[in-house]
Scaffold this motif. Structure first.
Motif, mmCIF file in Angstrom:
data_model
loop_
_atom_site.group_PDB
_atom_site.id
_atom_site.type_symbol
_atom_site.label_atom_id
_atom_site.label_comp_id
_atom_site.label_asym_id
_atom_site.label_seq_id
_atom_site.Cartn_x
_atom_site.Cartn_y
_atom_site.Cartn_z
ATOM 1 N N ALA A 291 0.811 -1.216 0.000
ATOM 2 C CA ALA A 291 0.000 0.000 0.000
ATOM 3 C C ALA A 291 0.846 1.270 0.000
ATOM 4 O O ALA A 291 0.309 2.379 0.102
ATOM 5 C CB ALA A 291 -0.929 -0.005 1.215
ATOM 6 N N LYS A 292 2.171 1.123 -0.082
ATOM 7 C CA LYS A 292 3.129 2.237 -0.076
ATOM 8 C C LYS A 292 2.961 3.109 1.171
ATOM 9 O O LYS A 292 3.018 4.338 1.100
ATOM 10 C CB LYS A 292 3.003 3.097 -1.339
ATOM 11 C CG LYS A 292 4.253 3.955 -1.614
ATOM 12 C CD LYS A 292 4.008 5.005 -2.683
ATOM 13 C CE LYS A 292 5.200 5.929 -2.853
ATOM 14 N NZ LYS A 292 4.919 7.057 -3.761
ATOM 15 N N LEU A 293 2.783 2.469 2.307
ATOM 16 C CA LEU A 293 2.747 3.178 3.579
ATOM 17 C C LEU A 293 4.174 3.182 4.125
ATOM 18 O O LEU A 293 4.785 2.130 4.272
ATOM 19 C CB LEU A 293 1.782 2.500 4.552
ATOM 20 C CG LEU A 293 0.327 2.465 4.070
ATOM 21 C CD1 LEU A 293 -0.538 1.646 5.012
ATOM 22 C CD2 LEU A 293 -0.232 3.869 3.910
ATOM 23 N N PRO A 294 4.723 4.348 4.428
ATOM 24 C CA PRO A 294 6.153 4.428 4.768
ATOM 25 C C PRO A 294 6.483 3.826 6.124
ATOM 26 O O PRO A 294 5.654 3.835 7.046
ATOM 27 C CB PRO A 294 6.431 5.938 4.762
ATOM 28 C CG PRO A 294 5.107 6.568 5.066
ATOM 29 C CD PRO A 294 4.085 5.676 4.419
ATOM 30 N N LEU A 295 7.700 3.321 6.237
ATOM 31 C CA LEU A 295 8.217 2.807 7.502
ATOM 32 C C LEU A 295 9.397 3.668 7.910
ATOM 33 O O LEU A 295 10.340 3.862 7.122
ATOM 34 C CB LEU A 295 8.670 1.353 7.343
ATOM 35 C CG LEU A 295 9.348 0.723 8.571
ATOM 36 C CD1 LEU A 295 8.379 0.642 9.746
ATOM 37 C CD2 LEU A 295 9.884 -0.662 8.230
ATOM 38 N N TYR A 296 9.347 4.180 9.147
ATOM 39 C CA TYR A 296 10.454 5.007 9.610
ATOM 40 C C TYR A 296 11.734 4.164 9.660
ATOM 41 O O TYR A 296 11.728 3.034 10.131
ATOM 42 C CB TYR A 296 10.177 5.610 10.991
ATOM 43 C CG TYR A 296 11.240 6.618 11.368
ATOM 44 C CD1 TYR A 296 11.143 7.937 10.958
ATOM 45 C CD2 TYR A 296 12.389 6.227 12.056
ATOM 46 C CE1 TYR A 296 12.146 8.854 11.235
ATOM 47 C CE2 TYR A 296 13.405 7.134 12.334
ATOM 48 C CZ TYR A 296 13.271 8.443 11.923
ATOM 49 O OH TYR A 296 14.275 9.345 12.190
ATOM 50 N N PRO B 68 9.964 14.535 3.891
ATOM 51 C CA PRO B 68 8.648 14.027 3.485
ATOM 52 C C PRO B 68 8.327 14.304 2.023
ATOM 53 O O PRO B 68 7.558 13.556 1.412
ATOM 54 C CB PRO B 68 7.673 14.747 4.420
ATOM 55 C CG PRO B 68 8.428 15.776 5.145
ATOM 56 C CD PRO B 68 9.876 15.468 5.030
ATOM 57 N N LEU B 69 8.902 15.344 1.450
ATOM 58 C CA LEU B 69 8.672 15.630 0.032
ATOM 59 C C LEU B 69 9.329 14.555 -0.827
ATOM 60 O O LEU B 69 8.745 14.074 -1.801
ATOM 61 C CB LEU B 69 9.212 17.012 -0.331
ATOM 62 C CG LEU B 69 8.686 18.202 0.474
ATOM 63 C CD1 LEU B 69 9.222 19.506 -0.099
ATOM 64 C CD2 LEU B 69 7.159 18.220 0.515
ATOM 65 N N GLU B 70 10.532 14.165 -0.473
ATOM 66 C CA GLU B 70 11.225 13.106 -1.206
ATOM 67 C C GLU B 70 10.505 11.772 -1.048
ATOM 68 O O GLU B 70 10.471 10.958 -1.973
ATOM 69 C CB GLU B 70 12.662 12.975 -0.698
ATOM 70 C CG GLU B 70 13.536 14.180 -1.003
ATOM 71 C CD GLU B 70 14.869 14.141 -0.294
ATOM 72 O OE1 GLU B 70 15.845 14.680 -0.840
ATOM 73 O OE2 GLU B 70 14.954 13.569 0.828
ATOM 74 N N ALA B 71 9.916 11.549 0.119
ATOM 75 C CA ALA B 71 9.243 10.281 0.412
ATOM 76 C C ALA B 71 7.834 10.222 -0.167
ATOM 77 O O ALA B 71 7.169 9.191 -0.064
ATOM 78 C CB ALA B 71 9.189 10.058 1.919
ATOM 79 N N GLY B 72 7.358 11.322 -0.746
ATOM 80 C CA GLY B 72 6.047 11.306 -1.391
ATOM 81 C C GLY B 72 4.873 11.438 -0.453
ATOM 82 O O GLY B 72 3.748 11.058 -0.807
ATOM 83 N N VAL B 73 5.086 11.976 0.756
ATOM 84 C CA VAL B 73 3.978 12.165 1.689
ATOM 85 C C VAL B 73 3.692 13.656 1.883
ATOM 86 O O VAL B 73 3.300 14.100 2.950
ATOM 87 C CB VAL B 73 4.235 11.461 3.051
ATOM 88 C CG1 VAL B 73 4.210 9.960 2.888
ATOM 89 C CG2 VAL B 73 5.561 11.909 3.666
#
Length: 374
Positions: free
Chosen positions: A241-246, A256-261
């Motif tokens: 689901a492309k949910l980020p993991l720290y 967060p801009l680079e990570a797409g959030v």
């Protein structure tokens, strides 16, 4: 060697002969109960029950609590009404991520934060350091040790939960919660949220109610295929689901801009810590972006595997696996922006060999009626 911490559910794991625990950020947690793929498929098709009590919970209360959180986090706390939650991030002045977290508005000047387990001490210290004279009316309290957290996730989660609560589940919208709901006779904070890409609920309750909730939910869910699920399935589900993991898609070195959030970064809502750095990065253009990869050659991309194009390293894989749902070898990778167009061919180094892959759209999986969180 320092002993690993355990959640209130640890003694209940013994009932599962195939359960296997690992060291996860200083916690002894189950990576699986009956098998990662089996648990993953249960969540996609029926439901899974996750012990996520290692997560941290902080109470932020008092006069100025909203203003304090507006200063500390990237989303717009002022948009929250009582009974609503939002995903957000805390940043360093550089724009890198301290942590990603949830903010629950319990009432006027009364909030609960839910932070990542590996960051509990760091986050609490970070918040305390910024309780300046301007926020003298704000009180910060760590309630992690006295709080359990269960996640009931999957398309049948509401059906199962309805058997053990009178709470109005059909009326509970995503990223909203009931602070005092009775589930299996236990008073819980019941939230419609999760980390799997499926519908589901998260239950916060006193730590000493663990057995009552675990056994009650599994009994209610048995006819519907509910299964306990571990960290392995939690990771593959959130990855699809492309949910980020720290520590992988987000870190002190990744904005967060680079990570797409960026949806959760409100640059027009005030001077939160890290805002200036993000404005500069946005104006200059992002040097790298998080994208999806699919292997063309045979191989599975894994975290930190380097990615190449035109003979030079252009980034690395943040998370990768064989998708249990799609049966394809997929990855998320942070790449030089010049190589992030869909269809771009790149090479992932796997065991010393550069294997061909292509940039594809992510998330890889969306449920048919997914709802975007606020």
């Amino acid at each position: 060697m320092e002993s690993l911490r355990r959640t209130p559910f640890y003694d209940l794991y013994a009932a599962y002969a195939e359960s296997r625990c690992i060291d996860f950020g200083g916690w002894e947690l189950p990576v699986q109960f009956t098998g990662i793929v089996k648990e993953h498929e249960a969540v996609r098709n029926q439901a899974g029950l996750f012990d996520v009590s290692h997560m941290g919970e902080f109470m932020v209360t008092g006069e100025g609590a909203e203003a304090f959180l507006q200063r500390m986090t990237t989303n717009d706390v002022s948009r929250l009404e009582d009974g609503a939650a939002q995903y957000t991030l805390m940043l360093y002045p550089s724009g890198g991520v301290v942590d990603d977290l949830l903010v629950y508005r319990l009432g006027e000047e009364r909030y609960m934060l839910v932070v990542n387990a590996s960051n509990i001490d760091k986050d609490f210290q970070w918040l305390q350091e910024h309780l300046t004279a301007e926020f003298s009316g704000v009180t910060l309290k760590n309630i992690s040790d006295e709080t359990l957290l269960l996640a009931l996730q999957g398309p049948l989660a509401e059906t199962i939960l309805a058997k053990v609560t009178d709470a109005p589940l059909t009326e509970l919208k995503p990223f909203h919660f009931i602070e005092h709901a009775e589930v299996c006779g236990v008073s819980v904070l019941l939230s419609r949220s999760g980390y799997t890409g499926e519908d589901g609920f998260e239950l916060y309750a006193p730590a000493d109610t663990a057995a009552t909730l675990w056994n009650g939910l599994l009994e209610a869910g048995a006819p519907h295929g509910l299964t306990p699920a571990g960290l392995g399935a939690r990771d593959t589900l959130r990855f699809e689901a492309k949910l980020p993991l720290y520590g992988q898609e987000l870190s002190a070195d990744i904005t967060p801009l680079e990570a797409g959030v960026q949806f959760f970064v409100k640059l027009d809502t005030g001077d939160f810590i890290g805002r200036d750095a993000l404005l500069k990065q946005k104006e200059a253009g992002l040097p790298r972006r998080l994208v999806g990869l699919e292997m063309i050659d045979r191989g599975i991309p894994r975290s930190h595997y380097p990615v190449y194009a035109d003979g030079v390293k252009i980034g690395e894989v943040t998370t990768g696996t064989q998708s249990p749902t799609l049966k394809r070898n997929l990855g998320l990778a942070l790449l030089d922006t010049a190589y992030t167009e869909i269809g771009t061919e790149v090479y992932v180094e796997i065991r010393g060999k550069q294997l061909k892959a292509a940039v594809i759209k992510a998330p890889f999986y969306k449920r048919s009626q997914g709802v975007k969180p606020q």
